[in-house]
Scaffold this motif. Structure first.
Motif, PDB file in Angstrom:
ATOM      1  N   SER A 443       0.439  -1.576   0.195  1.00 41.18           N
ATOM      2  CA  SER A 443       0.396   0.163   0.038  1.00 41.18           C
ATOM      3  C   SER A 443       0.597   1.016   0.064  1.00 41.18           C
ATOM      4  CB  SER A 443      -1.130  -0.042   1.776  1.00 41.18           C
ATOM      5  OG  SER A 443       0.076   0.458   2.585  1.00 41.18           O
ATOM      6  N   GLY A 487      -7.303   0.291  -8.736  1.00 45.02           N
ATOM      7  CA  GLY A 487      -7.305   1.337  -8.039  1.00 45.02           C
ATOM      8  C   GLY A 487      -8.122   2.730  -8.803  1.00 45.02           C
ATOM      9  N   TYR A 495     -13.206   6.007  -3.294  1.00 48.79           N
ATOM     10  CA  TYR A 495     -12.490   4.985  -3.728  1.00 48.79           C
ATOM     11  C   TYR A 495     -11.111   5.553  -4.535  1.00 48.79           C
ATOM     12  CZ  TYR A 495     -15.599   2.261  -2.720  1.00 48.79           C
ATOM     13  OH  TYR A 495     -17.295   0.915  -2.031  1.00 48.79           O
ATOM     14  N   ASN A 498      -8.897   6.715  -1.676  1.00 50.12           N
ATOM     15  CA  ASN A 498      -8.292   5.968  -1.348  1.00 50.12           C
ATOM     16  C   ASN A 498      -7.025   4.787  -1.955  1.00 50.12           C
ATOM     17  OD1 ASN A 498     -10.059   6.208   1.615  1.00 50.12           O
ATOM     18  ND2 ASN A 498     -11.431   4.035   0.440  1.00 50.12           N
ATOM     19  N   VAL A 499      -7.114   4.996  -2.905  1.00 48.91           N
ATOM     20  CA  VAL A 499      -6.253   4.364  -3.562  1.00 48.91           C
ATOM     21  C   VAL A 499      -5.009   5.230  -4.191  1.00 48.91           C
ATOM     22  CG1 VAL A 499      -6.154   2.440  -5.690  1.00 48.91           C
ATOM     23  CG2 VAL A 499      -7.755   2.174  -3.445  1.00 48.91           C
ATOM     24  N   SER A 504      -1.938   3.554  -8.278  1.00 47.73           N
ATOM     25  CA  SER A 504      -2.686   2.261  -9.621  1.00 47.73           C
ATOM     26  C   SER A 504      -1.311   2.341 -10.732  1.00 47.73           C
ATOM     27  CB  SER A 504      -3.519   2.634  -9.900  1.00 47.73           C
ATOM     28  OG  SER A 504      -4.907   2.432  -8.728  1.00 47.73           O
ATOM     29  N   ASP A 645     -16.126  -2.125  -0.535  1.00 43.24           N
ATOM     30  CA  ASP A 645     -14.189  -1.794  -0.754  1.00 43.24           C
ATOM     31  C   ASP A 645     -14.204  -2.782   0.509  1.00 43.24           C
ATOM     32  OD1 ASP A 645     -11.229  -1.746  -0.123  1.00 43.24           O
ATOM     33  OD2 ASP A 645     -12.002  -0.047   0.538  1.00 43.24           O
ATOM     34  N   ARG A 647     -11.004  -4.056   2.056  1.00 43.72           N
ATOM     35  CA  ARG A 647     -10.427  -4.242   2.663  1.00 43.72           C
ATOM     36  C   ARG A 647     -10.762  -3.802   4.081  1.00 43.72           C
ATOM     37  NH1 ARG A 647      -5.191  -3.930   2.101  1.00 43.72           N
ATOM     38  NH2 ARG A 647      -3.877  -2.225   3.380  1.00 43.72           N
ATOM     39  N   SER A 685     -10.221  -4.642  -6.136  1.00 45.71           N
ATOM     40  CA  SER A 685     -10.098  -3.798  -6.374  1.00 45.71           C
ATOM     41  C   SER A 685     -10.786  -2.742  -5.556  1.00 45.71           C
ATOM     42  CB  SER A 685     -10.631  -3.246  -8.182  1.00 45.71           C
ATOM     43  OG  SER A 685     -11.839  -3.271  -7.979  1.00 45.71           O
ATOM     44  N   PRO A 686     -10.989  -1.488  -5.771  1.00 47.95           N
ATOM     45  CA  PRO A 686     -11.515  -0.666  -4.581  1.00 47.95           C
ATOM     46  C   PRO A 686     -13.127  -1.137  -4.408  1.00 47.95           C
ATOM     47  CG  PRO A 686     -10.051   0.739  -5.841  1.00 47.95           C
ATOM     48  CD  PRO A 686     -10.751  -1.147  -6.447  1.00 47.95           C
ATOM     49  N   MET A 875      -3.879   3.521   2.293  1.00 44.08           N
ATOM     50  CA  MET A 875      -4.890   2.526   0.827  1.00 44.08           C
ATOM     51  C   MET A 875      -6.503   2.878   2.261  1.00 44.08           C
ATOM     52  SD  MET A 875      -4.332   0.594  -1.383  1.00 44.08           S
ATOM     53  CE  MET A 875      -5.144  -0.764  -2.002  1.00 44.08           C
ATOM     54  N   TYR A 876      -6.013   3.082   3.269  1.00 44.22           N
ATOM     55  CA  TYR A 876      -7.745   3.052   3.263  1.00 44.22           C
ATOM     56  C   TYR A 876      -8.399   4.507   4.612  1.00 44.22           C
ATOM     57  CZ  TYR A 876     -12.670   0.955   3.707  1.00 44.22           C
ATOM     58  OH  TYR A 876     -13.649   1.356   4.945  1.00 44.22           O
TER      59      TYR A 876
END
Length: 978
Positions: A443, A487, A495, A498-499, A504, A645, A647, A685-686, A875-876
């Motif tokens: 991440s 992402g 999203y 977040n990514v 990406s 998501d 994650r 994926s997100p 990432m989050y």
């Protein structure tokens, strides 16, 4: 009838007297007794621990029969000894057997008699093969007994070993051998003293051993004696840390640093044909040093964040400013005033005050600089020691905690590590150590590095490490890289934040580099890309028309996917098959995952997917249920989720695995089987991912909505309870709640009667498993602030009785930000307690809860290290979107009003909202989250100012969870009356 123990004793007596006819009779009686006991106790409900005891008895009888053949001359002694020493012998590995100590002690005692019989007839002296095996076995008895906290058994075994050595004395070839033997006995005596509670005596004994070895001299002695010295120093350091008798500086100077240095010297001396034990010794010494130094580093780092330290810095800065003003004032005086004048006295006072402040400023500077220098020193020593330990470690133990610490220090200090060659350190560590941290490491990928201590150096080192992990452990790394590369394919603000596009794009570049390494990797990346694209396509496929037409089961993929992306067809285009996504291979230190055609160890390659899928019964974005068929023909049910998501679920499972590791490390808890049930979550994926289907489970709500009317037909229905509860005025919530409870009797105890009533033992074990899993989930859930624990987010195992928590969309105290905030620490409602039997929360539940909380608080540093890596993950964003929060509770309420239709028992569904964190800094949210968790792990709870003991904290939480005033405030979808 003769009992097993008596028959066994008579058999051994016959062997000692060489009376083989009598031996055969007694052995026959022992076997009959064993079989009768086995027939009486073994059945479908027999616990594994009992079966292990029977296995030990069976092995003893077989070994004794083989021994009779040796003593009678039918077989050679060498053949019996080879089998006796084999690692595959269950009795040789008794330490790893989960059996009562009485059974293990019996096995060890009988084996001692057996090997001494062989020695009496075939041994020459204690240094021959048989004599050495006698001595090794006696040492093993001492070790086993100490492990099981039986100091008196260990002491007795040590005395028998002394007597054996005395009766079979030999002339030592050199002085070192005599010193080694004497030191081994002294060290074992110290360990037995520690086992019996005399730790001060044990530490003193170790120090005496070190002094005696100093008198011998360390440079001119054998490597074995030097290695023994390292072992003594490490043991003394361990006890001195647990029971502080030395300062931290003294422990480092006298024990840990000399041990690590000597272990390194031994390791380097034997670089050609390196014996395993020197690598193991070097690894052990450096782990001990690194752990201790990391704790010192962590303590200093926490001190730098305290109010007291900031006040100290502020006061020091104020004194320095005051001192500079006085110096300036003294210098500004153009001429010396006349002695005795007011100006002269004033200037004298200024100079006197300046001298005093100069001393204070100097003391402040030395104190602050000393702390900062120590912080830098400990950080460097910890990183280098962890690097050396992980580089030379070759065992099977889990060192994820140590890798977390290493990576955590690197990430937190990536802009100030010019004194450490972190690239060299990481490159020397085998890549398999980093696999458990793939989420956190991957991440950090970014094309625009804002945190490099040199231009792009952090990203250069990071991407080199990531490439190595993907190349050497492709089945673990490639999927995560593909998920990151997906992402920027999502047209959604949340999203994208977040990514990030740069993350990406950089991930795609890394994937291209990995593909160039070999044809196998290139083909495998393409295969995984095809598979993930197809799963994402299925996850995002709309289901509205299918629901309207009531097509929920056995739906052909052609209804939602075109032929080119259909899961049914996609596997035909893969030259190298991916492995089951929800069943990753075991991590292989040797990087042996097969050639792409064979099944990797611990997993299976995908052969195909069943030609149809199902969708869940509820949810706005209904997950799809697919069945994956492996190359072995095994079927794996999986859940495909879209517009969500997952994650957060994935990282929570990672944290749960760490908690299980901590719980299993304490023997008393391990014997109670306290653990969290985990399942695999793989973000693709997100907004899409795939999850493991938890077999043989059903939501708690499924049972409750049927059991209540079945066992209490005159009670209110769920719909009636929900409507009455919801429509009650806010000012009379407590009265409304009480009224609902009066018309709804708890019924969960009937679950165990229905599922396990055919066996009293199974019923008892299932209920105990339920109680213990409730306790562990409650304590861990409270520490992590897991909310939304309604009965559809708790699954019941119909095989073991354990509970499985799912759907972690509300964590880290986010439940307190919901429109109707959550007011209880965990679910402990009337039905939940009803399943625990007549004693309720008293007894087993509270005992397991205290054990769990004690482990969490004792290992708070480890847990916070892991959580820091997880929560600080860029990432989050950990803040709950208010639109999303409101949507969750509205769905839950609707479900209750519809008569208890179950929620999506596949983990729940979340609504994607374009609203982000309303300008909140994710780093601030992460810092607050860690601080809140740290408070709980320190014993502080909301609403109390004092630090609670473990028992006090557990009692406080239980009372809060069962308090009717708290329960009546919860939203109706949570079903607080169940």
């Amino acid at each position: 009838k003769m009992g097993f123990q008596i028959a066994l004793k008579n058999s051994m007596s016959s062997l000692i007297e060489d009376d083989f006819p009598s031996f055969n009779i007694h052995l026959f009686q022992a076997r009959n007794s064993f079989l009768e006991n086995l027939n009486t106790s073994v059945g479908s409900s027999t616990p594994l621990i009992e079966l292990n005891g029977h296995s030990i008895r069976a092995c003893i009888l077989n070994e004794m029969e083989d021994l009779s053949n040796v003593l009678s001359g039918s077989k050679p002694a060498s053949e019996w000894m080879k089998k006796w020493c084999s690692d595959r012998n269950i009795l040789t590995n008794a330490l790893n057997i989960n059996a009562p100590f009485d059974d293990i002690e019996m096995a060890m005692a009988t084996r001692e008699i057996f090997v001494k019989m062989i020695y009496r007839k075939h041994g020459e002296n204690r240094n021959d093969d048989i004599g050495q095996n006698v001595r090794k076995h006696m040492w093993r008895i001492c070790s086993l007994s100490r492990y099981h906290k039986r100091a008196f058994v260990a002491r007795s075994a040590l005395e028998r070993l002394r007597e054996f050595d005395k009766a079979n004395s030999v002339v030592f070839e050199n002085r070192d051998l005599q010193v080694i033997e004497s030191t081994q006995f002294s060290l074992e005596e110290a360990r037995i003293a520690h086992c019996s509670g005399s730790t001060t005596v044990a530490i003193r004994s170790c120090k005496e051993i070190i002094k005696s070895l100093d008198r011998v001299g360390i440079d001119d002695v054998s490597e074995e004696l030097q290695g023994l010295r390292v072992e003594v120093q490490l043991q003394c350091a361990e006890w001195s840390i647990l029971y502080p008798t030395e300062t931290s500086t003294a422990i480092l100077k006298h024990f840990l640093e000399p041990a690590a240095q000597l272990a390194k010297t031994l390791h380097n001396k034997r670089s050609d044909g390196l014996p395993q034990k020197w690598s193991s010794l070097l690894s052990t010494a450096n782990f001990a040093l690194a752990d201790f130094v990391f704790k010192l580093y962590d303590t200093i780092e926490k001190r730098l964040e305290t109010k007291e330290w900031k006040m100290l810095q502020k006061a020091a800065s104020g004194r320095k400013d005051e001192y500079n003003q006085l110096i300036e004032q003294n210098s500004s005086s153009k001429k010396s005033p006349k002695k005795g004048s007011k100006e002269y006295d004033f200037l004298l006072n200024v100079q006197k005050e300046a001298r005093r402040l100069a001393v204070e400023v100097d003391n402040d500077t030395r104190e602050i600089d000393g702390v900062l220098v120590s912080l830098k020193k400990y950080r460097k020593l910890a990183i280098e020691s962890y690097g050396t330990a992980l580089q030379t470690f070759a065992g099977e133990s889990n060192h994820s905690r140590d890798v977390y610490r290493l990576i955590s220090m690197w990430f937190r200090n990536c802009d100030s590590m010019d004194d450490i060659n972190i690239d060299n350190t990481l490159q020397k560590i085998p890549s398999y150590h980093f696999v458990p941290l793939i989420y956190q490491i991957f991440s950090r990928i970014s094309g625009n590095d804002k945190h490099a201590f040199e231009p792009n150096q952090f990203q250069t080192i990071l991407q080199k490490l990531i490439s190595r992990v993907c190349e050497e452990h492709p089945y673990h790394g490639i999927v995560q890289m593909i998920a990151l590369s997906n992402g920027n394919t999502v047209d959604n603000l949340t999203y994208s934040e977040n990514v990030g596009a740069s993350k990406s794009e950089e991930s795609k570049k890394l994937l291209m580099r990995v593909k160039k390494r070999s044809n196998f990797l290139s083909e495998l990346v393409d295969s995984y890309s095809l598979l993930t694209d197809s799963i994402i396509d299925l996850a995002l496929a709309p289901t509205k028309q299918l629901v309207e037409r009531r097509m929920l089961k056995k739906i052909p993929f052609s209804k939602v996917q075109n032929s080119s992306k259909s899961l049914v067809n996609i596997m035909r285009r893969c030259n190298y098959k991916p492995c089951i996504l929800t069943k990753l291979p075991h991590i292989q230190p040797g990087r042996d995952y097969g050639n792409g055609k064979d099944n990797p160890p611990g997993s299976e390659l995908i052969d195909k997917f069943v030609a149809h899928f199902s969708i869940t019964d509820s949810g706005v974005h209904r997950p799809k249920i697919v069945v994956c068929v492996s190359s072995k023909g095994n079927e794996f049910t999986q859940l495909v989720k879209g517009n969500d998501d997952i994650r957060q679920d994935a990282v929570l499972q990672q944290v749960f695995s760490t908690v299980n590791m901590l719980l299993s490390s304490r023997k008393r808890i391990n014997d109670r089987h306290l653990k969290l049930v985990t399942y695999s979550c793989v973000p693709l994926s997100p907004i899409a991912g795939i999850l493991q289907w938890v077999d043989n489970t059903a939501p708690m709500r499924d049972f409750l909505v049927k059991a209540h009317p079945r066992y209490y037909p005159n009670d209110w229905s769920l719909t009636c309870c929900s409507l009455h509860y919801k429509d009650g005025p806010k000012e009379t919530k407590r009265q409304t709640y009480d009224e609902v409870c009066r018309h709804l009797s708890p019924a969960f105890r009937f679950f165990f009667l229905e599922q396990f009533g055919h066996s009293r033992q199974l019923w008892h074990e299932a209920r105990m498993a339920y109680i213990r899993s409730c306790a562990v989930n409650s304590m861990v859930g409270h520490i992590l602030g897991i909310g939304d624990r309604h009965t559809s987010n708790i699954l019941l195992s119909e095989r073991t009785g354990e509970i499985v928590h799912i759907d972690f969309g509300i964590v880290f105290e986010q439940g307190k930000t919901l429109p109707v905030k959550e007011t209880v620490p965990f679910r402990l409602t009337r039905d939940t307690v009803d399943g625990m039997g007549p004693t309720g929360v008293e007894g087993s539940f509270i005992a397991a809860a205290k054990e769990t909380m004690d482990v969490l608080r004792t290992n708070s540093s480890t847990l916070l290290t892991v959580l820091s890596a997880v929560i600080s993950d860029p990432m989050y964003n950990w803040c709950l979107n208010p639109v999303k929060a409101r949507q969750r509770q509205q769905e839950d309420n609707t479900s209750m009003e519809d008569g208890g239709q179950e929620h999506d028992d596949s983990r729940g569904t979340d609504i994607v909202s374009p609203i982000s964190n309303l300008g909140q800094n994710p780093n601030d949210a992460a810092t607050r989250t860690i601080a809140k968790i740290n408070q709980k792990l320190s014993g502080y709870e909301e609403g109390t100012s004092d630090k609670n003991s473990v028992e006090g904290q557990v009692r406080l939480l239980i009372n809060a969870a069962r308090d009717a005033d708290n329960l009546c405030q919860l939203y109706v979808g949570w079903a607080p009356f169940y």
